[in-house]
Write a protein that holds these residues in place. Structure first.
Motif, mmCIF file in Angstrom:
data_model
loop_
_atom_site.group_PDB
_atom_site.id
_atom_site.type_symbol
_atom_site.label_atom_id
_atom_site.label_comp_id
_atom_site.label_asym_id
_atom_site.label_seq_id
_atom_site.Cartn_x
_atom_site.Cartn_y
_atom_site.Cartn_z
ATOM 1 N N TYR A 166 0.796 -1.358 0.119
ATOM 2 C CA TYR A 166 0.091 0.062 0.111
ATOM 3 C C TYR A 166 0.845 1.475 -0.106
ATOM 4 O O TYR A 166 0.438 2.394 -0.531
ATOM 5 C CB TYR A 166 -1.009 -0.159 1.075
ATOM 6 N N VAL B 113 2.245 -6.119 2.123
ATOM 7 C CA VAL B 113 1.304 -6.837 2.968
ATOM 8 C C VAL B 113 1.006 -8.234 2.443
ATOM 9 O O VAL B 113 0.499 -8.968 3.234
ATOM 10 C CB VAL B 113 0.039 -5.790 2.690
ATOM 11 N N PRO C 90 -4.395 -14.319 11.606
ATOM 12 C CA PRO C 90 -4.310 -13.279 12.619
ATOM 13 C C PRO C 90 -4.800 -12.062 11.981
ATOM 14 O O PRO C 90 -4.585 -11.913 10.560
ATOM 15 C CB PRO C 90 -2.955 -13.093 13.435
ATOM 16 N N SER C 91 -5.421 -11.027 12.463
ATOM 17 C CA SER C 91 -5.594 -9.855 12.042
ATOM 18 C C SER C 91 -4.574 -9.108 11.438
ATOM 19 O O SER C 91 -3.389 -9.236 12.039
ATOM 20 C CB SER C 91 -6.325 -8.918 13.192
ATOM 21 N N GLY C 92 -4.485 -8.707 10.359
ATOM 22 C CA GLY C 92 -3.310 -8.032 9.824
ATOM 23 C C GLY C 92 -2.492 -8.664 8.967
ATOM 24 O O GLY C 92 -1.404 -8.117 8.436
ATOM 25 N N SER C 93 -2.784 -9.985 8.473
ATOM 26 C CA SER C 93 -2.068 -10.952 7.945
ATOM 27 C C SER C 93 -2.251 -10.697 6.606
ATOM 28 O O SER C 93 -1.481 -11.402 5.740
ATOM 29 C CB SER C 93 -2.364 -12.220 8.365
ATOM 30 N N GLY C 94 -3.160 -10.173 6.091
ATOM 31 C CA GLY C 94 -3.310 -9.847 4.746
ATOM 32 C C GLY C 94 -4.487 -10.421 3.729
ATOM 33 O O GLY C 94 -4.545 -10.652 2.602
ATOM 34 N N LYS C 95 -5.221 -11.237 4.631
ATOM 35 C CA LYS C 95 -6.484 -11.806 4.033
ATOM 36 C C LYS C 95 -7.372 -11.223 3.109
ATOM 37 O O LYS C 95 -7.695 -11.337 2.024
ATOM 38 C CB LYS C 95 -6.985 -12.542 5.154
ATOM 39 N N THR C 96 -7.815 -9.826 3.928
ATOM 40 C CA THR C 96 -8.861 -9.042 3.429
ATOM 41 C C THR C 96 -8.099 -8.399 1.941
ATOM 42 O O THR C 96 -9.010 -8.257 0.834
ATOM 43 C CB THR C 96 -9.155 -7.988 4.203
ATOM 44 N N THR C 97 -6.954 -7.842 2.076
ATOM 45 C CA THR C 97 -6.222 -7.633 0.910
ATOM 46 C C THR C 97 -6.116 -8.662 -0.332
ATOM 47 O O THR C 97 -6.429 -8.394 -1.414
ATOM 48 C CB THR C 97 -4.822 -7.199 1.136
ATOM 49 N N GLU D 205 -8.643 -3.790 -5.226
ATOM 50 C CA GLU D 205 -7.499 -3.377 -4.912
ATOM 51 C C GLU D 205 -6.559 -4.166 -6.164
ATOM 52 O O GLU D 205 -6.897 -5.149 -6.688
ATOM 53 C CB GLU D 205 -6.590 -3.937 -3.778
HETATM 54 N N1 LIG Z 1 -6.106 0.682 2.234
HETATM 55 C C1 LIG Z 1 -5.096 0.611 2.839
HETATM 56 N N2 LIG Z 1 -4.106 1.277 3.272
HETATM 57 C C2 LIG Z 1 -3.044 1.201 3.730
HETATM 58 N N3 LIG Z 1 -2.510 -0.005 4.134
HETATM 59 C C3 LIG Z 1 -3.847 -1.056 4.242
HETATM 60 C C4 LIG Z 1 -4.742 -0.819 3.854
HETATM 61 N N4 LIG Z 1 -5.640 -1.921 4.004
HETATM 62 C C5 LIG Z 1 -4.887 -2.811 4.777
HETATM 63 N N5 LIG Z 1 -3.826 -2.159 4.961
HETATM 64 C C6 LIG Z 1 -2.639 -2.753 5.783
HETATM 65 O O1 LIG Z 1 -2.418 -4.067 5.127
HETATM 66 C C7 LIG Z 1 -2.158 -5.062 6.448
HETATM 67 C C8 LIG Z 1 -3.072 -6.311 5.939
HETATM 68 O O2 LIG Z 1 -4.470 -5.796 6.300
HETATM 69 P P1 LIG Z 1 -5.606 -6.709 5.648
HETATM 70 O O3 LIG Z 1 -5.652 -7.470 4.417
HETATM 71 O O4 LIG Z 1 -6.805 -5.872 6.069
HETATM 72 O O5 LIG Z 1 -5.362 -7.993 6.875
HETATM 73 P P2 LIG Z 1 -6.418 -9.067 7.491
HETATM 74 O O6 LIG Z 1 -7.856 -8.802 6.618
HETATM 75 O O7 LIG Z 1 -6.038 -10.305 7.486
HETATM 76 O O8 LIG Z 1 -6.595 -8.371 8.852
HETATM 77 C C9 LIG Z 1 -2.526 -4.433 7.547
HETATM 78 O O9 LIG Z 1 -0.958 -4.133 8.153
HETATM 79 C C10 LIG Z 1 -3.174 -3.306 7.227
HETATM 80 O O10 LIG Z 1 -2.800 -1.961 8.171
#
Ligand SMILES: Nc1ncnc2c1ncn2[C@@H]1O[C@H](COP(=O)(O)OP(=O)(O)O)[C@@H](O)[C@H]1O
Ligand SMILES: [Mg+2]
Lengths: 368, 420
Positions: free
Chosen positions: A24, A30, A49-56, A65
């Motif tokens: 990002y 990420v 775990p939270s912040g591991s990049g799943k949602t991304t 994205e």
């Molecule tokens: N739109 C964004 N802009 C900048 N950083 C992001 C954004 N979305 C997520 N991140 C960062 O990317 C990392 C992975 O996020 P995310 O994919 O949401 O993880 P998860 O869904 O596994 O909790 C996190 O460190 C988060 O802070």
């Protein structure tokens, strides 16, 4: 389903992440070099775990994205430049994202309307989708007039009503209470089996992942740590992270002293533990031993296990179907044993000195 | 204690006072404290807002002069059924009272009131009063007609009867460009006096236009404010609020500097040879000036409610719409926009209400054609001193605002409105 998934392995993958990287801010990755193949009809869960990049990852698949590097493929089509509305992917959001100014029926009709489905057809499809999630008769309610669980069902119905081949769900049950969550897990699973759609599901709850999935991709630190069926993941974790993240786990940190084909000897606090080498660096390397609590036996018969040690009972917790015993073994006083509350089970008392033993195959030597 | 809790006569606290009574005492104390907290504001609003409005409403129908100056005459005139000439008795009462009024110099106050009705009345009244001084006995009817045969004209008496009551609707009639004919019928004002209909209409359409312009300009800004990262949006917010922090007068004069015929914009156009020097555009001291300056001044009142609503619209709505197959445009039109309507409504009603009552800007940059109704209210309050008409215009404006509010409530619902 595991069989079906295996059988389908011969086919081309339906969704393919090919060496995908994502950043990002241009400084931290990420998602790091992600390879993941998902086959038609599979239920694949991204767990981590939270912040591991799943949602991304999910967002890259949905089109919100773009990958910084690498490709996302749907069938044979390269998705990178396809806008979200042309991907035909159903999506359930964590907060449901039901349109507040529309009724339930209008919410469900929306994807059909923008696709130009006729009014009569749309009505029939909406009715069928609501039936599927047992939300008949709620057509004219607004989302704000529904409970969390009902909103959840409507969100699922909306993601399915236009018959997408791929459905994404990002922690869809996160906001529900425990009972409802478990019920919805089964319902989503049944819908998946009934419709045969491919589902990619994101959660940080390992029991949810184990219950629902054909295969689970365990994420940590932007990488897939292990991709396997639930049973393999639980019984044969490939590294210390997966062993610790999935299920309960006893661990010892030690040094490898001898390495054989199917066995190794690890020195822990001056004693040798015999374990299965999975991910070790060789003689002299550090390793984490992983052992499931239910695979530990109390006062085993002489000679039945290669690993038998003295233990001291520190604490007992009565949990109904089993009793959790916290004991001190080899100076590790976080060592947990599960004693089934079965007919004629052993009775332990706090302060007892006992012996504990386990098999070589159950004790996996992983990375430190 | 145990006795108290089962006692059939009611529960007691431990010192023996009935529970209900001590609860009431405790509540009374906190009620009084709460009342004392709001009392200053309540008084302030009463004195500065409610009382003036009531006073204004009363003034718009108030007609005290006749009753003050010729109380008996007013009484008998009101009792008289009208038509033709009044009987001798009314002439007699009036003659007596006019002499008295002439003596204590109160007659002038009545004549200026009568003059609003008919410009010849002042002369007639003074002339009659002066001459009556020399007449000592009746018959008064003959005497007065002898002084001026206007007193033999039924229309003059109709006017007198009309002006006698303590309350009048004449100001409202005038505010709607109506008047009462000498025959006592409600008729339209002569063409050249019909200004208020035009003014109300101009005030409404200009306010609507200004509201529309504010919405058009404010929507994208509010959208940016709500979607940009906090750092950038804070900066933008300061730019939006900047007009709030500068004096209204300074802002308005800035527009004069920019827009006047010898102003910056015209200079640039001439310099760029888009215009000839003798073709400079008149952009101020007319409607354009009022519209431009007021749009600028009222813009924050549109942006802030819109922003606060947009801030609450979850970005996942748009994503959901896109994933369901809607293009960016469709998603915006069907999902985002409908959710901004409470803000648009709140901003719209705020700007519109402020605009229809705006005074200072049209006064400074409106010229002749850019004046709004409030400028005429001010005119009647400060220059023509026809407070009754000014008050009537104000009351109509107030009614219009309340009607707007009612309409808005019907259409959108005040509960849905978000001011920030
Ligand atoms: N739109 C964004 N802009 C900048 N950083 C992001 C954004 N979305 C997520 N991140 C960062 O990317 C990392 C992975 O996020 P995310 O994919 O949401 O993880 P998860 O869904 O596994 O909790 C996190 O460190 C988060 O802070
Ligand atoms: Mg997430």
């Amino acid at each position: 389903m595991a069989d079906a998934a295996l059988a389908s392995k011969n086919e081309e993958p339906f969704v393919r992440f090919n060496g995908v990287q994502k950043t990002y801010d241009g400084e931290t990755l990420v998602v790091k070099d992600l390879h993941l193949d998902i086959y038609k009809g599979e239920f694949v869960t991204m767990l981590g775990p939270s912040g591991s990049g799943k949602t991304t990852c999910l967002m890259m698949l949905a089109g919100f994205e773009t990958p910084t590097f690498g490709d996302v493929l749907l069938g044979t089509e390269r998705l990178n430049m396809v806008p979200p509305h042309k991907r035909g992917i159903g999506m359930v959001f964590q907060n449901y994202a039901l349109f507040p100014h529309m009724t339930v029926a209008e919410n469900l009709a929306f994807p059909l309307e923008v696709r130009g489905v006729s009014k009569a057809d749309a009505e029939a499809k909406v009715a069928r989708a609501l039936q599927m999630v047992q939300m008949d008769g709620f057509q004219n309610r607004r989302p704000a007039q529904l409970s969390g669980g009902q909103q959840q069902r409507v969100a699922v119905a909306r993601a399915l009503v236009f018959e997408p081949e791929l459905v994404l769900m990002d922690e869809p049950l996160g906001a529900l209470d425990k009972n409802l969550r478990e019920q919805m897990q089964y319902e989503i699973k049944h819908i998946h089996e009934e419709l045969g759609v491919t589902m990619v599901y994101v959660t940080h709850d390992q029991s949810e992942a184990l219950t629902m999935s054909d295969r689970i991709a365990v994420f940590n630190d932007g990488k897939i740590q292990q991709l396997a069926t639930p049973d393999v993941l639980y019984e044969q974790p490939e590294n210390a992270f997966v062993a610790a993240f999935i299920g309960e786990n006893n661990k010892f940190v030690g040094t490898v002293r001898e390495v054989g084909e199917d066995a190794c000897a690890v020195e822990v606090k001056g004693k040798m533990i015999r374990a299965l080498p999975v991910l070790i660096e060789g003689k002299g390397g550090k390793t984490t031993l992983s052992l499931r609590p239910e695979r530990v036996f109390i006062d085993p018969e002489e000679g039945s296990f290669p690993n038998v040690f003295d233990a001291h009972v520190e604490e007992l917790i009565y949990l109904g179907d089993h009793i959790r015993a916290r004991v001190n073994v080899l100076e590790n006083n976080e060592f947990i044993i599960k004693v089934p509350n079965s007919y004629k089970h052993q009775t332990l008392h706090k302060g007892d000195n006992i012996k504990v033993g386990w098999a070589l195959e159950d004790c996996r030597a992983l990375d430190a | 204690m145990t006795d108290a809790t089962v006692s059939p006569v009611g529960l007691m606290t431990s010192d023996g006072v009935p529970l209900k009574q001590s609860l009431a005492r405790a509540e009374r104390r906190s009620r009084i404290r709460a009342m004392m907290l709001v009392a200053p504001l309540f008084l302030f609003i009463m004195i500065t807002f409610i009382v003036p409005i009531i006073d204004m409403l009363l003034r718009s129908v108030d007609n005290p002069r006749f009753q003050e100056v010729l109380p008996e005459t007013a009484q008998v005139l009101m009792e008289w059924e009208g038509g033709g000439l009044p009987p001798e008795s009314i002439y007699a009462v009036m003659a007596a009272e006019m002499k008295a009024a002439m003596k204590d110099r109160s007659l002038g106050r009545l004549t200026s009131r009568l003059n609003f009705e008919d410009p010849g009345m002042r002369t007639l009244m003074f002339k009659t009063a002066r001459r009556l001084n020399r007449v000592d006995e009746g018959p008064w009817k003959e005497a007065m007609i002898k002084i001026d045969d206007e007193w033999g004209d039924p229309q003059v008496w109709a006017l007198m009867k009309r002006t006698a009551p303590a309350y009048t609707t004449i100001h409202y009639l005038n505010a709607f460009d109506l008047t009462v004919s000498p025959e006592g019928e409600i008729v339209a004002q002569p063409e050249e006096l019909q200004i208020y209909g035009l003014l109300f209409w101009r005030t409404i359409w200009m306010s609507l236009l200004i509201t529309g312009l504010c919405a058009l300009l404010g929507f994208p800004i509010a959208y940016l404010l709500a979607t940009l990262p906090t750092k950038t949006s804070n900066l933008l917010m300061i730019l939006v609020l900047l007009p709030f922090w500068t004096s209204l007068l300074v802002r308005t004069t800035t527009w004069i500097v920019l827009l006047q015929t010898e102003g910056v914009i015209n200079d640039i156009l001439v310099w760029a040879t888009i215009l000839n020097d003798d073709e400079r555009i008149q952009m101020i001291y007319n409607q354009t000036g009022t519209i431009v300056a007021m749009t600028h001044i009222l813009l924050p009142f549109m942006v802030l409610p819109l922003y606060s609503v947009m801030k609450t619209i979850d970005p996942s709505y748009m994503r959901a719409a896109r994933s369901l197959g809607a293009t960016q445009v469709t998603a915006f039109r069907r999902i985002y926009f409908p959710n901004t309507i409470p803000g648009l409504g709140a901003g719209g009603i705020l700007v519109f209400i402020l605009a229809i009552g705006y005074y200072i800007t049209p006064a400074l940059v409106g010229g002749r054609t850019g004046q709004l109704i409030s400028n005429f209210i001010a005119f009647h309050m400060q220059e023509s001193l026809n407070w009754g008409l000014g008050a009537a215009l104000g009351a109509i404006l107030l009614a219009g605002v309340l009607a707007m509010y009612w309409l808005y409530n019907k259409l959108i619902g005040v509960d849905n409105m978000k001011f920030g």
